[in-house]
Design a protein around this motif. Structure first.
Motif, mmCIF file in Angstrom:
data_model
loop_
_atom_site.group_PDB
_atom_site.id
_atom_site.type_symbol
_atom_site.label_atom_id
_atom_site.label_comp_id
_atom_site.label_asym_id
_atom_site.label_seq_id
_atom_site.Cartn_x
_atom_site.Cartn_y
_atom_site.Cartn_z
ATOM 1 N N GLY A 72 0.774 -1.241 0.000
ATOM 2 C CA GLY A 72 0.000 0.000 0.000
ATOM 3 C C GLY A 72 0.801 1.283 0.000
ATOM 4 N N HIS A 73 2.123 1.165 -0.013
ATOM 5 C CA HIS A 73 2.949 2.382 0.028
ATOM 6 C C HIS A 73 2.787 3.248 -1.221
ATOM 7 C CE1 HIS A 73 4.875 1.270 3.745
ATOM 8 N NE2 HIS A 73 5.189 0.087 3.247
ATOM 9 N N SER A 74 2.751 2.626 -2.382
ATOM 10 C CA SER A 74 2.613 3.392 -3.623
ATOM 11 C C SER A 74 1.280 4.127 -3.656
ATOM 12 C CB SER A 74 2.718 2.480 -4.847
ATOM 13 O OG SER A 74 3.990 1.901 -4.918
ATOM 14 N N ALA A 75 0.209 3.438 -3.293
ATOM 15 C CA ALA A 75 -1.112 4.064 -3.308
ATOM 16 C C ALA A 75 -1.185 5.216 -2.315
ATOM 17 C CB ALA A 75 -2.186 3.022 -2.998
ATOM 18 N N ALA A 76 -0.662 5.012 -1.125
ATOM 19 C CA ALA A 76 -0.693 6.069 -0.115
ATOM 20 C C ALA A 76 0.152 7.263 -0.550
ATOM 21 C CB ALA A 76 -0.206 5.523 1.227
ATOM 22 N N LEU A 77 1.312 6.992 -1.107
ATOM 23 C CA LEU A 77 2.192 8.071 -1.539
ATOM 24 C C LEU A 77 1.582 8.816 -2.729
ATOM 25 C CD1 LEU A 77 4.817 9.386 -0.749
ATOM 26 C CD2 LEU A 77 6.024 7.726 -2.157
ATOM 27 N N LEU A 78 0.955 8.102 -3.646
ATOM 28 C CA LEU A 78 0.294 8.758 -4.776
ATOM 29 C C LEU A 78 -0.806 9.687 -4.268
ATOM 30 C CD1 LEU A 78 -0.029 9.133 -7.817
ATOM 31 C CD2 LEU A 78 -1.575 7.152 -7.802
ATOM 32 N N GLU A 79 -1.549 9.255 -3.284
ATOM 33 C CA GLU A 79 -2.600 10.094 -2.707
ATOM 34 C C GLU A 79 -2.009 11.379 -2.115
ATOM 35 O OE1 GLU A 79 -5.717 9.622 0.940
ATOM 36 O OE2 GLU A 79 -5.577 7.927 -0.448
ATOM 37 N N VAL A 80 -0.885 11.268 -1.442
ATOM 38 C CA VAL A 80 -0.209 12.443 -0.875
ATOM 39 C C VAL A 80 0.251 13.375 -1.987
ATOM 40 C CG1 VAL A 80 1.883 13.196 0.358
ATOM 41 C CG2 VAL A 80 0.483 11.337 1.282
ATOM 42 N N LEU A 81 0.850 12.829 -3.032
ATOM 43 C CA LEU A 81 1.339 13.649 -4.142
ATOM 44 C C LEU A 81 0.181 14.368 -4.840
ATOM 45 C CD1 LEU A 81 3.979 11.191 -5.640
ATOM 46 C CD2 LEU A 81 4.415 13.167 -4.140
ATOM 47 N N LYS A 99 5.195 0.989 -18.666
ATOM 48 C CA LYS A 99 4.299 -0.133 -18.954
ATOM 49 C C LYS A 99 3.886 -0.844 -17.671
ATOM 50 C CE LYS A 99 7.260 -1.522 -22.166
ATOM 51 N NZ LYS A 99 7.981 -2.378 -23.091
ATOM 52 N N THR A 100 4.832 -1.096 -16.784
ATOM 53 C CA THR A 100 4.510 -1.877 -15.592
ATOM 54 C C THR A 100 3.643 -1.115 -14.604
ATOM 55 O OG1 THR A 100 6.624 -1.271 -14.583
ATOM 56 C CG2 THR A 100 6.537 -3.378 -15.724
ATOM 57 N N ALA A 101 3.704 0.216 -14.601
ATOM 58 C CA ALA A 101 2.910 1.017 -13.663
ATOM 59 C C ALA A 101 1.546 1.404 -14.230
ATOM 60 C CB ALA A 101 3.685 2.267 -13.276
ATOM 61 N N HIS A 102 1.322 1.188 -15.513
ATOM 62 C CA HIS A 102 0.115 1.673 -16.172
ATOM 63 C C HIS A 102 -1.165 1.182 -15.495
ATOM 64 C CE1 HIS A 102 -2.765 1.966 -19.651
ATOM 65 N NE2 HIS A 102 -2.353 3.209 -19.488
ATOM 66 N N GLY A 103 -1.256 -0.099 -15.217
ATOM 67 C CA GLY A 103 -2.445 -0.647 -14.557
ATOM 68 C C GLY A 103 -2.668 -0.045 -13.180
ATOM 69 N N PHE A 104 -1.592 0.187 -12.447
ATOM 70 C CA PHE A 104 -1.679 0.812 -11.125
ATOM 71 C C PHE A 104 -2.347 2.181 -11.235
ATOM 72 C CE2 PHE A 104 0.336 3.986 -8.351
ATOM 73 C CZ PHE A 104 -0.052 3.521 -7.090
ATOM 74 N N TYR A 105 -1.876 2.997 -12.178
ATOM 75 C CA TYR A 105 -2.449 4.334 -12.319
ATOM 76 C C TYR A 105 -3.906 4.264 -12.770
ATOM 77 C CZ TYR A 105 2.162 6.310 -11.551
ATOM 78 O OH TYR A 105 3.364 6.665 -10.995
ATOM 79 N N ARG A 107 -6.064 1.994 -12.048
ATOM 80 C CA ARG A 107 -6.843 1.613 -10.849
ATOM 81 C C ARG A 107 -7.028 2.775 -9.889
ATOM 82 N NH1 ARG A 107 -3.538 -2.750 -11.534
ATOM 83 N NH2 ARG A 107 -2.167 -2.197 -9.799
ATOM 84 N N HIS A 108 -6.175 3.790 -9.991
ATOM 85 C CA HIS A 108 -6.257 4.937 -9.085
ATOM 86 C C HIS A 108 -6.834 6.175 -9.762
ATOM 87 C CE1 HIS A 108 -4.469 3.012 -5.615
ATOM 88 N NE2 HIS A 108 -3.775 2.312 -6.499
ATOM 89 N N GLY A 109 -7.624 5.961 -10.802
ATOM 90 C CA GLY A 109 -8.379 7.050 -11.401
ATOM 91 C C GLY A 109 -7.700 7.841 -12.495
ATOM 92 N N TRP A 110 -6.516 7.445 -12.883
ATOM 93 C CA TRP A 110 -5.815 8.123 -13.976
ATOM 94 C C TRP A 110 -6.334 7.601 -15.301
ATOM 95 C CZ3 TRP A 110 -1.742 11.719 -13.479
ATOM 96 C CH2 TRP A 110 -1.399 12.024 -12.154
ATOM 97 N N ARG A 111 -6.274 8.458 -16.329
ATOM 98 C CA ARG A 111 -6.728 8.082 -17.664
ATOM 99 C C ARG A 111 -5.662 8.419 -18.696
ATOM 100 N NH1 ARG A 111 -8.997 4.982 -15.395
ATOM 101 N NH2 ARG A 111 -11.069 5.140 -14.538
ATOM 102 N N ASN A 112 -5.607 7.618 -19.749
ATOM 103 C CA ASN A 112 -4.659 7.874 -20.834
ATOM 104 C C ASN A 112 -4.932 9.232 -21.452
ATOM 105 O OD1 ASN A 112 -3.648 5.332 -20.378
ATOM 106 N ND2 ASN A 112 -4.743 4.394 -22.074
#
Length: 134
Positions: A72-81, A99-105, A107-112
């Motif tokens: 959960g560190h990436s998700a929490a840190l993304l929320e802070v940023l 490429k490897t982070a694309h699905g993560f973003y 899932r967190h509401g980012w769009r291409n």
């Protein structure tokens, strides 16, 4: 970073070297002293993840140490940023995803945001996310 980014660069050592060339202690010091918001997530006294934003509303980097993935560190840190960008007056945030982070973003509401772009001997996906009020 080397381990995390190997799949994005298909194991090409020269491409990985080009990707991490600006992640030196000297460059990190510049980021810490400049307009970039550099934040860390800590677990057990060790740095688990590092993220940074620019004054222009961009997420510049978000890395999690391999041994801390899935906690959960990436998700929490993304929320802070994202909150920092919103507090700075940005109504949206931008980034170029690997490429490897694309699905993560996603899932967190980012769009291409357009087609892939050349990025340090690989391809990156520009992305945007609207930001709510701080």
């Amino acid at each position: 970073i080397r381990e995390l980014c190997a799949p994005d660069h298909e194991g090409d050592a020269a491409a990985i070297d080009a990707w991490i060339a600006n992640k030196t202690p000297e460059q990190v010091a510049v980021w810490l002293e400049g307009e970039h918001g550099v934040r860390v997530a800590v677990e057990g006294g060790e740095i688990a993840a590092v993220g940074a934003v620019s004054g222009a509303g961009e997420v510049l980097l978000l890395y999690v140490a391999p041994e801390y993935r899935g906690r959960g560190h990436s998700a929490a840190l993304l929320e802070v940023l994202e909150a920092e960008l919103s507090e700075a007056g940005h109504d949206e945030a931008r980034l170029v995803s690997t490429k490897t982070a694309h699905g993560f973003y996603l899932r967190h509401g980012w769009r291409n945001d357009g087609p892939e772009v050349a990025c340090f001997r690989t391809r990156g996906q520009p992305m945007r996310k609207p930001l709510g009020p701080a």
